[in-house]
Write a protein that holds these residues in place. Sequence first.
Motif, PDB file in Angstrom:
ATOM      1  N   THR A   8     -21.790   5.237   3.384  1.00 15.58           N
ATOM      2  CA  THR A   8     -20.643   6.135   3.293  1.00 15.58           C
ATOM      3  C   THR A   8     -19.836   5.904   2.023  1.00 15.58           C
ATOM      4  O   THR A   8     -19.410   6.865   1.369  1.00 15.58           O
ATOM      5  N   TRP A   9     -19.634   4.635   1.678  1.00  9.61           N
ATOM      6  CA  TRP A   9     -18.695   4.314   0.609  1.00  9.61           C
ATOM      7  C   TRP A   9     -19.345   3.910  -0.703  1.00  9.61           C
ATOM      8  O   TRP A   9     -18.811   4.225  -1.773  1.00  9.61           O
ATOM      9  N   PHE A  10     -20.453   3.196  -0.652  1.00  2.00           N
ATOM     10  CA  PHE A  10     -21.004   2.606  -1.866  1.00  2.00           C
ATOM     11  C   PHE A  10     -22.096   3.482  -2.469  1.00  2.00           C
ATOM     12  O   PHE A  10     -22.860   4.131  -1.750  1.00  2.00           O
ATOM     13  N   ARG A  11     -22.149   3.489  -3.777  1.00  2.00           N
ATOM     14  CA  ARG A  11     -23.049   4.408  -4.483  1.00  2.00           C
ATOM     15  C   ARG A  11     -24.507   4.026  -4.304  1.00  2.00           C
ATOM     16  O   ARG A  11     -25.375   4.899  -4.212  1.00  2.00           O
ATOM     17  N   TYR A  12     -24.794   2.712  -4.267  1.00  2.00           N
ATOM     18  CA  TYR A  12     -26.190   2.272  -4.221  1.00  2.00           C
ATOM     19  C   TYR A  12     -26.450   1.461  -2.959  1.00  2.00           C
ATOM     20  O   TYR A  12     -25.605   0.676  -2.513  1.00  2.00           O
ATOM     21  N   GLN A  13     -27.635   1.637  -2.431  1.00  2.00           N
ATOM     22  CA  GLN A  13     -28.056   0.830  -1.293  1.00  2.00           C
ATOM     23  C   GLN A  13     -28.106  -0.630  -1.713  1.00  2.00           C
ATOM     24  O   GLN A  13     -28.641  -0.966  -2.772  1.00  2.00           O
ATOM     25  N   GLY A  14     -27.566  -1.480  -0.885  1.00  2.00           N
ATOM     26  CA  GLY A  14     -27.508  -2.898  -1.227  1.00  2.00           C
ATOM     27  C   GLY A  14     -26.282  -3.257  -2.046  1.00  2.00           C
ATOM     28  O   GLY A  14     -26.149  -4.406  -2.482  1.00  2.00           O
ATOM     29  N   GLY A  67     -15.580   2.141 -14.319  1.00  2.00           N
ATOM     30  CA  GLY A  67     -15.572   3.198 -15.317  1.00  2.00           C
ATOM     31  C   GLY A  67     -16.859   3.998 -15.336  1.00  2.00           C
ATOM     32  O   GLY A  67     -16.858   5.199 -15.639  1.00  2.00           O
ATOM     33  N   HIS A  68     -17.951   3.338 -14.998  1.00  2.00           N
ATOM     34  CA  HIS A  68     -19.248   4.026 -14.920  1.00  2.00           C
ATOM     35  C   HIS A  68     -19.522   4.573 -13.519  1.00  2.00           C
ATOM     36  O   HIS A  68     -20.617   5.087 -13.258  1.00  2.00           O
ATOM     37  N   ASN A  69     -18.540   4.430 -12.625  1.00  2.00           N
ATOM     38  CA  ASN A  69     -18.673   4.917 -11.242  1.00  2.00           C
ATOM     39  C   ASN A  69     -19.870   4.321 -10.521  1.00  2.00           C
ATOM     40  O   ASN A  69     -20.580   5.004  -9.777  1.00  2.00           O
ATOM     41  N   THR A  70     -20.102   3.020 -10.734  1.00  2.00           N
ATOM     42  CA  THR A  70     -21.267   2.382 -10.117  1.00  2.00           C
ATOM     43  C   THR A  70     -20.939   1.621  -8.836  1.00  2.00           C
ATOM     44  O   THR A  70     -21.856   1.202  -8.123  1.00  2.00           O
ATOM     45  N   LEU A  71     -19.653   1.431  -8.528  1.00  2.00           N
ATOM     46  CA  LEU A  71     -19.308   0.707  -7.304  1.00  2.00           C
ATOM     47  C   LEU A  71     -19.354   1.629  -6.086  1.00  2.00           C
ATOM     48  O   LEU A  71     -20.068   1.370  -5.121  1.00  2.00           O
ATOM     49  N   PHE A  72     -18.584   2.703  -6.159  1.00  2.00           N
ATOM     50  CA  PHE A  72     -18.439   3.595  -5.012  1.00  2.00           C
ATOM     51  C   PHE A  72     -19.023   4.973  -5.303  1.00  2.00           C
ATOM     52  O   PHE A  72     -19.192   5.357  -6.465  1.00  2.00           O
ATOM     53  N   ALA A 266     -29.539   1.479 -21.638  1.00  2.00           N
ATOM     54  CA  ALA A 266     -30.688   2.320 -21.279  1.00  2.00           C
ATOM     55  C   ALA A 266     -30.353   3.181 -20.061  1.00  2.00           C
ATOM     56  O   ALA A 266     -30.700   4.365 -20.015  1.00  2.00           O
ATOM     57  N   ARG A 267     -29.644   2.588 -19.088  1.00  2.00           N
ATOM     58  CA  ARG A 267     -29.242   3.322 -17.887  1.00  2.00           C
ATOM     59  C   ARG A 267     -27.827   2.881 -17.513  1.00  2.00           C
ATOM     60  O   ARG A 267     -27.640   1.972 -16.690  1.00  2.00           O
ATOM     61  N   PRO A 268     -26.824   3.516 -18.108  1.00  2.00           N
ATOM     62  CA  PRO A 268     -25.436   3.070 -17.943  1.00  2.00           C
ATOM     63  C   PRO A 268     -24.901   3.125 -16.517  1.00  2.00           C
ATOM     64  O   PRO A 268     -23.896   2.480 -16.224  1.00  2.00           O
ATOM     65  N   THR A 269     -25.545   3.876 -15.632  1.00  2.00           N
ATOM     66  CA  THR A 269     -25.063   3.962 -14.252  1.00  2.00           C
ATOM     67  C   THR A 269     -25.704   2.912 -13.344  1.00  2.00           C
ATOM     68  O   THR A 269     -25.499   2.942 -12.125  1.00  2.00           O
ATOM     69  N   THR A 270     -26.450   1.991 -13.935  1.00  2.17           N
ATOM     70  CA  THR A 270     -27.014   0.889 -13.142  1.00  2.17           C
ATOM     71  C   THR A 270     -25.918  -0.124 -12.839  1.00  2.17           C
ATOM     72  O   THR A 270     -25.238  -0.588 -13.759  1.00  2.17           O
ATOM     73  N   PRO A 271     -25.702  -0.497 -11.582  1.00  5.90           N
ATOM     74  CA  PRO A 271     -24.638  -1.449 -11.246  1.00  5.90           C
ATOM     75  C   PRO A 271     -24.960  -2.850 -11.758  1.00  5.90           C
ATOM     76  O   PRO A 271     -26.122  -3.188 -11.984  1.00  5.90           O
ATOM     77  N   TRP A 272     -23.930  -3.654 -11.892  1.00  2.05           N
ATOM     78  CA  TRP A 272     -24.074  -4.979 -12.487  1.00  2.05           C
ATOM     79  C   TRP A 272     -25.106  -5.845 -11.772  1.00  2.05           C
ATOM     80  O   TRP A 272     -25.839  -6.608 -12.420  1.00  2.05           O
TER      81      TRP A 272
END
Length: 341
Positions: A8-14, A67-72, A266-272
């Motif tokens: 529901t809340w997080f952008r990526y599984q895991g 800023g890259h919207n990778t958390l949520f 290479a893929r700026p929307t990849t989470p840390w």
Amino acid sequence: MINRIEKTWFRYQGGLLPNISALFYCQLAYFGGAGLILSLNPILMAAGTLAMAHGMVIASYLIHDCGHNTLFKSPCHNAVVGKALNWLSGGCYGTYADLRMTHMQHHVDNADVGTLDYRGYLARHPAQRKMVEVLEWLYVPAVELIMHGVLILAPFVFKEKKDQRLRIMRVAVIRFSLLLALFLYSPMAYLCYLLAYTILLTVLRFMDAFQHNYGVLAFADSAELIKHRGDRDYEESHTFSNLISIKHPWLNLLTLNFGYHNAHHARPTTPWHLLPTLHQTLYGNDTSVVIPFWKQLSSFHKNRVARVFGDDSETQGDRFAQRLWDGSAVGIGGVSFLTPF
């Protein structure tokens, strides 16, 4: 229940566990460190200073991910968290919206673009230049302090930011009131906070120094911007990964994997937390894009004064790469994503 929250809340599984852990850690380190500093016990104050500094480092790199919207999933939720963390990092004089816009421009234009030309100013004022160079020789991050200081003055200097004057006055009243209260409580505690903040700026500038050799451009240099905008080959050849360790990748968590910079670009929307995997997928065991840590330290130390103005010859990608590997590259300063100019 956990899977439902994550979907529901997080952008990526895991993403729930690593992101919640990082958010919890940076607050624990910051406020726990503050508690140790306020104890006025010398040993605890020293430990608290380091804890607070690292809390601010992790908060800063979480802002970068927001800023890259990778958390949520929601940009709004990323913005709320990013704005809150910006207070912890001390970068709250600048707005989160400006921070994000400037950093996105860095990715799109393949350049470090700024309104404030501190190099030009110092070139025109020899006395101030000498003072900055002396401070930099003493490992005081004078250039970064200038950039962060100008955040306070920006709404009164740059006409495009004049609508932020009331906001900056409110922020300054809150921040300076807290700092004054800390000083009145204990001058030593106040100095511990300043030291923690200085460590934060030093870590950020160390990580920024060798990740690119784009060169710093003024907004007026539109022809140069257009020249490399969207050029992926140029971006890749002028981007470098400055890992803390290849052999022990967990050490890169000290800067929230920010050193995997080629993978990030290479893929700026990849989470840390997925950057090590992406780096392995893209480069495998090829270490040609990775700057050995001891060479980073060597160049950072030897060229700490020269970095005030940088080195124009380093705009040549291949030559810069060669100098990175022999430890003589000057690198760049004053390009922190926390100073949106």
